[in-house]
Design an enzyme around this catalytic site. Structure first.
Site, PDB file in Angstrom:
ATOM      1  N   ASP A  13      -3.260   3.799  -0.417  1.00  0.00           N
ATOM      2  CA  ASP A  13      -3.658   4.140  -1.787  1.00  0.00           C
ATOM      3  C   ASP A  13      -2.628   3.726  -2.832  1.00  0.00           C
ATOM      4  OD1 ASP A  13      -5.938   5.322  -0.652  1.00  0.00           O
ATOM      5  OD2 ASP A  13      -4.911   7.240  -0.428  1.00  0.00           O
ATOM      6  N   LYS A  16      -3.868  -1.289  -3.808  1.00  0.00           N
ATOM      7  CA  LYS A  16      -4.114  -2.621  -3.217  1.00  0.00           C
ATOM      8  C   LYS A  16      -5.402  -3.238  -3.763  1.00  0.00           C
ATOM      9  CE  LYS A  16      -4.094  -0.683   0.829  1.00  0.00           C
ATOM     10  NZ  LYS A  16      -3.666   0.685   0.493  1.00  0.00           N
ATOM     11  N   GLY A  40     -10.289   2.957   1.221  1.00  0.00           N
ATOM     12  CA  GLY A  40     -11.047   3.161  -0.013  1.00  0.00           C
ATOM     13  C   GLY A  40     -10.289   2.437  -1.104  1.00  0.00           C
ATOM     14  N   HIS A  41     -10.798   1.287  -1.513  1.00  0.00           N
ATOM     15  CA  HIS A  41     -10.097   0.463  -2.497  1.00  0.00           C
ATOM     16  C   HIS A  41     -10.884   0.494  -3.807  1.00  0.00           C
ATOM     17  CE1 HIS A  41      -8.006  -1.966   0.927  1.00  0.00           C
ATOM     18  NE2 HIS A  41      -7.751  -0.680   0.963  1.00  0.00           N
ATOM     19  N   GLN A 219      -4.826   0.586   4.324  1.00  0.00           N
ATOM     20  CA  GLN A 219      -3.835   1.611   4.671  1.00  0.00           C
ATOM     21  C   GLN A 219      -2.436   1.183   4.179  1.00  0.00           C
ATOM     22  OE1 GLN A 219      -6.209   0.769   7.553  1.00  0.00           O
ATOM     23  NE2 GLN A 219      -7.400   2.151   6.319  1.00  0.00           N
TER      24      GLN A 219
HETATM   25  P1  GDP Z   1      -5.832   1.342  -2.516  1.00  0.00           P
HETATM   26  O1  GDP Z   1      -6.433   2.077  -1.380  1.00  0.00           O
HETATM   27  O2  GDP Z   1      -4.431   0.904  -2.244  1.00  0.00           O
HETATM   28  O3  GDP Z   1      -6.696   0.220  -3.006  1.00  0.00           O
HETATM   29  O4  GDP Z   1      -5.737   2.403  -3.716  1.00  0.00           O
HETATM   30  P2  GDP Z   1      -6.901   3.416  -4.188  1.00  0.00           P
HETATM   31  O5  GDP Z   1      -7.932   2.644  -4.908  1.00  0.00           O
HETATM   32  O6  GDP Z   1      -7.338   4.275  -3.078  1.00  0.00           O
HETATM   33  O7  GDP Z   1      -6.080   4.359  -5.156  1.00  0.00           O
HETATM   34  C1  GDP Z   1      -5.473   3.890  -6.301  1.00  0.00           C
HETATM   35  C2  GDP Z   1      -6.083   4.615  -7.520  1.00  0.00           C
HETATM   36  O8  GDP Z   1      -5.260   4.409  -8.651  1.00  0.00           O
HETATM   37  C3  GDP Z   1      -7.444   4.063  -7.920  1.00  0.00           C
HETATM   38  O9  GDP Z   1      -8.196   5.097  -8.463  1.00  0.00           O
HETATM   39  C4  GDP Z   1      -7.116   3.028  -8.978  1.00  0.00           C
HETATM   40  O10 GDP Z   1      -8.166   2.805  -9.902  1.00  0.00           O
HETATM   41  C5  GDP Z   1      -5.943   3.669  -9.648  1.00  0.00           C
HETATM   42  N1  GDP Z   1      -4.937   2.749 -10.192  1.00  0.00           N
HETATM   43  C6  GDP Z   1      -4.542   1.531  -9.699  1.00  0.00           C
HETATM   44  N2  GDP Z   1      -3.508   1.064 -10.425  1.00  0.00           N
HETATM   45  C7  GDP Z   1      -3.262   1.980 -11.390  1.00  0.00           C
HETATM   46  C8  GDP Z   1      -2.284   2.086 -12.415  1.00  0.00           C
HETATM   47  O11 GDP Z   1      -1.420   1.237 -12.597  1.00  0.00           O
HETATM   48  N3  GDP Z   1      -2.314   3.215 -13.194  1.00  0.00           N
HETATM   49  C9  GDP Z   1      -3.234   4.201 -13.016  1.00  0.00           C
HETATM   50  N4  GDP Z   1      -3.187   5.258 -13.822  1.00  0.00           N
HETATM   51  N5  GDP Z   1      -4.176   4.136 -12.058  1.00  0.00           N
HETATM   52  C10 GDP Z   1      -4.174   3.049 -11.240  1.00  0.00           C
HETATM   53  P1  IMO Z   2      -6.437   2.700   1.943  1.00  0.00           P
HETATM   54  O1  IMO Z   2      -6.780   1.327   2.458  1.00  0.00           O
HETATM   55  C1  IMO Z   2      -4.687   6.628   2.687  1.00  0.00           C
HETATM   56  C2  IMO Z   2      -4.967   8.178   6.760  1.00  0.00           C
HETATM   57  C3  IMO Z   2      -5.821   9.407   6.984  1.00  0.00           C
HETATM   58  C4  IMO Z   2      -5.073  10.049   8.158  1.00  0.00           C
HETATM   59  C5  IMO Z   2      -4.623   8.845   8.966  1.00  0.00           C
HETATM   60  C6  IMO Z   2      -5.516   8.512  10.152  1.00  0.00           C
HETATM   61  O2  IMO Z   2      -7.402   3.239   0.958  1.00  0.00           O
HETATM   62  O3  IMO Z   2      -5.014   2.752   1.484  1.00  0.00           O
HETATM   63  P2  IMO Z   2      -7.919   7.378  10.339  1.00  0.00           P
HETATM   64  O4  IMO Z   2      -9.249   7.804   9.797  1.00  0.00           O
HETATM   65  O5  IMO Z   2      -7.496   6.023   9.902  1.00  0.00           O
HETATM   66  O6  IMO Z   2      -7.831   7.544  11.825  1.00  0.00           O
HETATM   67  O7  IMO Z   2      -6.873   8.451   9.722  1.00  0.00           O
HETATM   68  O8  IMO Z   2      -4.590   7.748   8.061  1.00  0.00           O
HETATM   69  N1  IMO Z   2      -5.654   7.036   6.100  1.00  0.00           N
HETATM   70  C7  IMO Z   2      -5.443   6.676   4.835  1.00  0.00           C
HETATM   71  N2  IMO Z   2      -4.688   7.246   3.877  1.00  0.00           N
HETATM   72  N3  IMO Z   2      -5.337   5.465   2.435  1.00  0.00           N
HETATM   73  C8  IMO Z   2      -6.065   4.868   3.395  1.00  0.00           C
HETATM   74  O9  IMO Z   2      -6.621   3.636   3.223  1.00  0.00           O
HETATM   75  C9  IMO Z   2      -6.177   5.489   4.652  1.00  0.00           C
HETATM   76  N4  IMO Z   2      -6.818   5.191   5.809  1.00  0.00           N
HETATM   77  C10 IMO Z   2      -6.471   6.140   6.679  1.00  0.00           C
HETATM   78  O10 IMO Z   2      -5.841  10.240   5.864  1.00  0.00           O
HETATM   79  O11 IMO Z   2      -3.922  10.703   7.676  1.00  0.00           O
HETATM   80 MG    MG Z   3      -7.351   3.906  -0.973  1.00  0.00          MG
END
Ligand code: GDP
Ligand code: IMO
Ligand code: MG
Length: 422
Positions: A13, A16, A40-41, A219
């Site tokens: 998270d 990416k 979850g991207h 991840q």
């Molecule tokens: P990922 O799994 O690495 O793709 O990250 P996620 O999408 O799960 O979580 C990142 C969250 O932060 C998302 O809701 C994005 O829309 C948000 N986000 C990404 N970059 C920024 C930033 O620079 N500032 C803020 N406030 N939110 C951001």
């Molecule tokens: P993105 O790509 C954050 C965490 C779960 C748990 C552990 C194992 O959005 O960054 P799993 O279901 O993979 O066997 O769970 O890994 N986890 C993540 N945490 N971002 C993710 O993906 C994750 N994918 C798995 O919360 O702790």
């Molecule tokens: Mg994510």
């Protein structure tokens, strides 16, 4: 050499999805090489928010070919649901634009069931998985009883393979349930057929003809099954080295490894987290950063930036540049802390300890920097950032010895400071 790998340097998270989407504007192919719909991207375009779990974050550009490569585990139900959701938003999906490796393994209903039943049996040592069946699907892959995308084409193969899993892994499954899965998954097989490709061949040909490729990690390094905080990890290798295995390309093709680092740290699920903030600072980061999981909606645990972890991630991934995300979330803090070392029973350490018992008990040693008052979310030039924000960026860069090439100050594409251009 035109391949860049995007990796998470923390516990996932890191942003990416946003960075991949931004960089995808200038590339031809985006590849997912590991993980599954545990990811979850989030990609925000204007006032629209896209949450991608399986489909690569390049899908929002018509010219970009998206590939789900051999290293990914695919839940066909999620695959088709995601296509439908995107199509409802007007995103055109076709087999020309989206390709699936014939070798990718399939998540079956019993994998999802096993995921939750195994969690229950872990008692107080729960991992807090996403419950998507990821671990059990990878377990079957490694145990050589997995079902691959190419198997879905034949009803007989699916039946034979499920019976093998039943035998080898003492799976409790009735004949009726097997028949149901065979019927449903062979239907998926016919539907997914047009998307199936020898993706290694496709990617390598594209690289040879000068096409640009992004490998989108899911991840993060600390969730890596080898290098992360085992057993509180996922069941794949999110590190850069896996991009070659997970997509079938040689390491010599890699030009850049882009490490995505949040300006602070978050973690979803269980496991030790040295810089975790449980009080008002933690709440501040959760609220300002909207730190709720994209996949499960769980509140993310938040803490100060951990340089020990970041340096470790830089090392195990061979990170060549860093994108620092969510810097805007720190606006309004009087002080910002950076963890530079750990205090352990054997003294102060600067390298990430591989023994989880040591890591669990390590205490953070902080440097304290002054914060800034201003709202930086609309700033697009580095020089226009408040001095204290620049100090924070420069300090991180100095501490980890890798250049920060991009700073993200909001979820939208244009809320970005490109340090290569400025
Ligand atoms: P990922 O799994 O690495 O793709 O990250 P996620 O999408 O799960 O979580 C990142 C969250 O932060 C998302 O809701 C994005 O829309 C948000 N986000 C990404 N970059 C920024 C930033 O620079 N500032 C803020 N406030 N939110 C951001
Ligand atoms: P993105 O790509 C954050 C965490 C779960 C748990 C552990 C194992 O959005 O960054 P799993 O279901 O993979 O066997 O769970 O890994 N986890 C993540 N945490 N971002 C993710 O993906 C994750 N994918 C798995 O919360 O702790
Ligand atoms: Mg994510």
């Amino acid at each position: 050499m035109s391949v860049s790998i995007i990796v998470g340097t923390q516990w996932g998270d890191e942003g990416k999805g946003k960075i991949t989407d931004m960089l995808a504007d200038k590339v031809d192919i985006v590849v997912r090489f590991q993980g599954g719909n545990n990811a979850g991207h989030t990609v925000v375009v204007g006032d629209r928010t896209f949450k991608l779990h399986l489909i690569p974050s390049g899908i929002l550009y018509n010219k970009c070919v998206c590939i789900i490569a051999n290293g990914v585990v695919i839940d066909p139900e999620v695959f088709f649901k995601e296509i439908l959701t995107l199509e409802k938003e007007g995103i055109l999906i076709s087999p020309e634009r989206l390709k699936v490796s014939s070798l990718a393994h399939v998540i079956l209903p019993y994998h999802r069931m096993l995921d939750s039943s195994q969690e229950a049996k872990r008692h107080e040592e729960k991992i807090g998985t996403t419950g998507r069946g990821i671990g059990p699907a990878y377990t079957d892959k490694i145990s050589r009883v997995g079902i691959r995308i190419l198997d879905l084409i034949s009803k007989e193969k699916i039946r034979k393979k499920i019976n093998k899993v039943k035998r080898m892994r003492n799976l409790t499954i009735t004949e009726e349930e097997i028949q149901e899965i065979v019927a449903q998954y062979s239907e998926y097989g016919q539907k997914i057929k047009p998307y199936i490709e020898d993706t290694s061949l496709y990617i390598n040909k594209a690289i040879s003809s000068g096409k640009k490729v992004i490998m989108e990690g899911a991840q993060g390094t600390m969730l890596d099954v080898d290098h992360g905080t085992y057993p509180y990890v996922t069941s794949s290798n999110p590190v850069s080295g896996c991009a070659c295995v997970g997509a079938g390309i040689g390491p010599g093709k890699i030009e850049k490894v882009i490490g995505i680092a949040k300006a602070y740290v978050t973690r979803v699920g269980e496991g030790p987290f040295t810089t975790e903030l449980l009080g008002k600072y933690g709440d501040y980061l959760v609220e300002r950063g909207a730190e709720y999981g994209t996949t499960t909606g769980r509140k993310r645990r938040c803490g100060w930036l951990d340089i020990v972890v970041l340096k470790y991630a830089i090392r195990v991934n061979g990170v060549t540049e860093i994108c620092l995300t969510k810097l805007d979330v720190l606006d309004g803090l009087k002080e910002i802390k950076i963890c530079t070392k750990y205090k352990t029973k054997d003294g102060i350490i600067e390298d990430f300890p591989l023994d989880l018992d040591v890591f669990s008990k390590a205490e953070p040693v902080y440097d304290t920097l002054a914060g800034w008052e201003e709202d930086i979310s609309q700033i697009t030039e580095y020089e226009k950032l408040p001095e204290k924000a620049r100090d924070y960026v420069k300090t991180i860069e100095k501490m980890c010895g890798v250049k920060i090439t991009l700073i993200s100050v909001g979820s939208k594409r244009d809320q970005t400071i490109n340090l290569l251009r400025n």
